[in-house]
Design an enzyme around this catalytic site. Structure first.
Site, short mmCIF file in Angstrom:
data_model
loop_
_atom_site.label_atom_id
_atom_site.label_comp_id
_atom_site.label_asym_id
_atom_site.label_seq_id
_atom_site.Cartn_x
_atom_site.Cartn_y
_atom_site.Cartn_z
N ARG A 1 14.60 5.52 4.95
CA ARG A 1 15.33 5.62 5.51
C ARG A 1 16.09 6.77 5.56
O ARG A 1 16.27 7.50 4.91
CB ARG A 1 16.23 4.72 4.98
CG ARG A 1 16.59 3.14 5.21
CD ARG A 1 16.46 3.01 6.39
NE ARG A 1 16.39 0.73 6.38
CZ ARG A 1 16.15 0.60 7.60
NH1 ARG A 1 14.45 1.37 7.55
NH2 ARG A 1 15.81 -1.01 7.44
N HIS B 1 11.87 6.06 15.15
CA HIS B 1 12.14 4.42 13.97
C HIS B 1 11.20 3.28 14.93
O HIS B 1 11.40 2.74 15.18
CB HIS B 1 13.54 3.84 14.21
CG HIS B 1 13.36 3.11 12.96
ND1 HIS B 1 15.06 2.45 12.36
CD2 HIS B 1 12.68 1.91 12.78
CE1 HIS B 1 14.79 2.32 11.10
NE2 HIS B 1 13.48 1.58 11.45
P1 NDP Z 1 9.90 -2.92 -1.57
O1 NDP Z 1 11.51 -3.54 -2.15
O2 NDP Z 1 8.92 -3.93 -1.11
O3 NDP Z 1 9.69 -1.84 -2.18
C1 NDP Z 1 10.72 -0.67 -2.22
C2 NDP Z 1 9.90 0.11 -3.06
O4 NDP Z 1 11.67 1.54 -3.25
C3 NDP Z 1 9.79 -0.20 -4.70
O5 NDP Z 1 8.75 0.61 -5.30
C4 NDP Z 1 10.91 0.13 -5.51
O6 NDP Z 1 10.65 0.13 -7.30
C5 NDP Z 1 11.12 1.55 -5.14
N1 NDP Z 1 12.59 1.70 -5.13
C6 NDP Z 1 14.02 0.80 -5.05
N2 NDP Z 1 15.14 1.94 -4.73
C7 NDP Z 1 14.18 3.12 -6.23
C8 NDP Z 1 15.19 4.02 -7.15
N3 NDP Z 1 16.11 4.73 -7.00
N4 NDP Z 1 13.93 4.84 -7.53
C9 NDP Z 1 12.86 4.89 -7.39
N5 NDP Z 1 12.74 3.91 -7.08
C10 NDP Z 1 13.15 2.76 -6.26
O7 NDP Z 1 10.23 -2.70 0.30
P2 NDP Z 1 9.33 -2.02 1.33
O8 NDP Z 1 7.98 -1.38 0.59
O9 NDP Z 1 9.09 -3.52 2.11
O10 NDP Z 1 9.81 -1.21 2.80
C11 NDP Z 1 10.59 0.07 1.94
C12 NDP Z 1 11.55 0.64 2.87
O11 NDP Z 1 10.37 0.34 3.97
C13 NDP Z 1 11.94 -0.24 3.47
O12 NDP Z 1 13.46 -0.75 2.52
C14 NDP Z 1 13.08 -0.09 4.83
O13 NDP Z 1 13.90 1.08 4.72
C15 NDP Z 1 11.64 0.58 5.13
N6 NDP Z 1 10.48 -0.24 6.05
C16 NDP Z 1 10.90 1.28 7.47
C17 NDP Z 1 10.67 0.41 8.40
C18 NDP Z 1 10.14 1.67 10.10
O14 NDP Z 1 9.66 1.01 10.84
N7 NDP Z 1 10.00 2.60 9.76
C19 NDP Z 1 9.60 -0.40 9.07
C20 NDP Z 1 9.86 -1.51 7.76
C21 NDP Z 1 10.17 -1.11 6.64
P3 NDP Z 1 10.42 -1.02 -7.99
O15 NDP Z 1 8.98 -1.21 -8.11
O16 NDP Z 1 10.89 0.02 -9.24
O17 NDP Z 1 10.65 -2.59 -7.98
C1 OXD Z 2 12.56 -2.17 8.92
C2 OXD Z 2 12.90 -1.55 9.79
O1 OXD Z 2 13.46 -2.30 7.95
O2 OXD Z 2 12.19 -1.65 10.83
O3 OXD Z 2 11.90 -3.21 9.41
O4 OXD Z 2 12.98 -0.21 9.26
#
Ligand code: NDP
Ligand code: OXD
Length: 306
Positions: A221, A269
Site C-alpha cells: 500500500r 495498481h
Molecule cells: P496478510 O494479512 O496475509 O499478511 C500481512 C503481513 O504483513 C503479515 O506477515 C503481517 O505480520 C505483516 N504486518 C502487518 N503489520 C505489520 C507491522 N506493523 N509490522 C510488521 N509486519 C506487519 O496480507 P497479504 O499478504 O494477503 O497482503 C498484503 C497486502 O498486499 C494487502 O494488505 C494489500 O494491501 C496488498 N495487496 C496489493 C495488491 C496489488 O495489486 N498491489 C493485491 C493484493 C494485495 P504477521 O505475519 O506477524 O501477522
Molecule cells: C487488494 C488489491 O487488496 O488489489 O486485493 O490491492
C-alpha cells in the site's frame, strides 16, 4: 441464501457468472432491503455515491466477504460488527509472485543499463542470485509466496513481519529487527497492509538504512512510504530505483513527481488482481461456512486491522 453484491456496478458482469457458478444456491442481488441479506460480497468503491456504507442495517448478515486482500477501507468502519473476511485467492497470489519476481529480476539483472544507443556494454556482468540479498517486508499470504519463489531462484531472501513467525527455508526477522532487514535489502519488496502501524514506516531515517543503489518494489500500500522522503532519498541514490504500484491517492495525479522521475517506475495498481475464476470458489466456501455457522476462512483481525 440471499447475498448483496456490494461492489461497483462495473464489476457485475465480470463477477456474477463466476459467483453463481461457484455457489448455485445463492441468490445474488445488486440491491434490496438491507435486512433481507444473509451476507455481503464487498469491494472498494461501493457505495458509488461516495457515502460510507452503514453495515448496521444488515441485521441478518453473517459475513462480509471482501473481494480485495487489503481491507483498510472498511476495517475501521464503526458500523461493521459482522465478521469480515479478506480475499486470499490462489490466482491473486500467483499474480503477485509474477509481478514481484519480474521486477526483482529486472533490477537484479540491471536490464535498464542496456540503453539502445550503439554502445556495447559487455562489462556489466550481474552477480548471480546467490550473491543478491532481497528483503520482503510482510510475510503473509503474498509475502511468503514471493519469498519462496525468489528463494527458489537462488536469491538470499530475508523476510520481516510483525511476529517474525517462522517460514520454512526463509529467515524471518520480527518487528524490532527492521533496521537489520533494511540494511541487507539490495532489493526491498514491500507487501504490507495499510494499518496505523505501517503508515510511513519507510521514512527518511529508515530509507537511509538501505544499501546504496537498492531497488524498492512496493506492491502493498502507498501509505507505507513517506513520499517526500522517498523523493529526497532517490536523489541521493539510496534507493537507486523505486517500482511503485500503490499510492496514497489513486489514480496517481498526472502531475505527481513520481511520473517524471528518472528513478521511479509507476505501475497503476496492477500488481495482482483478484481473479473471479479462482476467487469465486473461495467466496462460495466462506458463504457456506457462514450459513452453517462454521469457522470462517481469512477472518480479519479487527484489532490489528489486517
Ligand atoms: P496478510 O494479512 O496475509 O499478511 C500481512 C503481513 O504483513 C503479515 O506477515 C503481517 O505480520 C505483516 N504486518 C502487518 N503489520 C505489520 C507491522 N506493523 N509490522 C510488521 N509486519 C506487519 O496480507 P497479504 O499478504 O494477503 O497482503 C498484503 C497486502 O498486499 C494487502 O494488505 C494489500 O494491501 C496488498 N495487496 C496489493 C495488491 C496489488 O495489486 N498491489 C493485491 C493484493 C494485495 P504477521 O505475519 O506477524 O501477522
Ligand atoms: C487488494 C488489491 O487488496 O488489489 O486485493 O490491492
Amino acid at each position: 441464501m440471499k447475498v448483496l453484491f456490494a461492489a461497483p456496478a462495473r464489476k457485475w458482469d465480470l463477477w456474477s457468472p463466476a459467483l453463481r457458478d461457484a455457489c448455485p444456491e445463492m441468490e445474488l442481488c445488486r440491491e434490496g432491503r438491507p435486512d433481507s441479506f444473509d451476507a455481503l460480497i464487498y469491494a472498494p468503491g461501493y457505495p458509488e455515491d461516495g457515502s460510507t456504507l452503514d453495515f448496521s442495517a444488515f441485521t441478518r448478515a453473517r459475513v462480509v466477504q471482501s473481494l480485495w486482500a487489503g481491507v483498510e477501507r472498511i476495517v475501521t468502519n464503526p458500523t461493521l460488527t459482522q465478521p469480515l473476511c479478506r480475499m486470499v485467492d490462489p490466482g491473486l497470489t500467483q499474480g503477485m509472485v509474477e509481478y514481484c519476481t519480474g521486477w526483482a529480476l529486472r533490477a537484479h539483472l540491471g536490464m535498464d543499463g542496456y540503453a539502445q544507443d550503439g554502445i556495447w556494454r559487455n562489462h556489466l556482468t550481474p552477480p548471480l542470485a546467490s550473491q543478491r540479498r532481497i528483503t520482503v517486508l510482510g510475510m503473509g499470504e503474498l509475502g511468503r509466496a514471493v519469498a519462496a519463489a525468489l528463494s527458489g531462484l537462488g536469491f538470499r531472501v530475508t523476510g520481516w513481519s510483525q511476529s517474525g513467525r517462522p517460514v520454512q527455508g526463509i529467515e524471518v526477522l520480527a518487528g524490532p529487527a527492521l533496521p537489520q532487514a533494511l540494511s541487507r535489502a539490495e532489493i526491498l519488496i514491500c507487501l504490507l497492509p495499510d494499518t496505523a502501524q505501517t503508515r510511513n514506516l519507510l521514512d527518511a531515517e529508515r530509507l537511509a538504512l538501505l544499501p546504496p543503489g537498492a531497488t524498492i518494489i512496493n506492491a502493498g500500500r502507498g501509505t507505507l512510504i513517506d513520499e517526500t522522503a522517498l523523493l529526497k532519498a532517490l536523489d541521493l541514490g539510496r534507493p537507486g530505483h523505486a517500482v511503485l504500484d500503490v499510492f496514497r491517492s489513486e489514480p496517481l495525479a498526472p502531475d505527481h513527481p513520481f511520473w517524471a522521475h528518472a528513478r521511479v517506475t509507476v505501475t497503476p495498481h496492477v500488481a495482482a488482481d483478484t481473479r473471479p475464476a479462482s476467487a469465486a470458489p473461495v467466496v462460495a466456501e466462506n458463504l457456506r461456512r457462514a450459513m452453517r455457522g462454521e469457522p470462517l476462512l481469512h477472518l480479519v483481525d479487527r484489532i490489528h486491522g489486517y
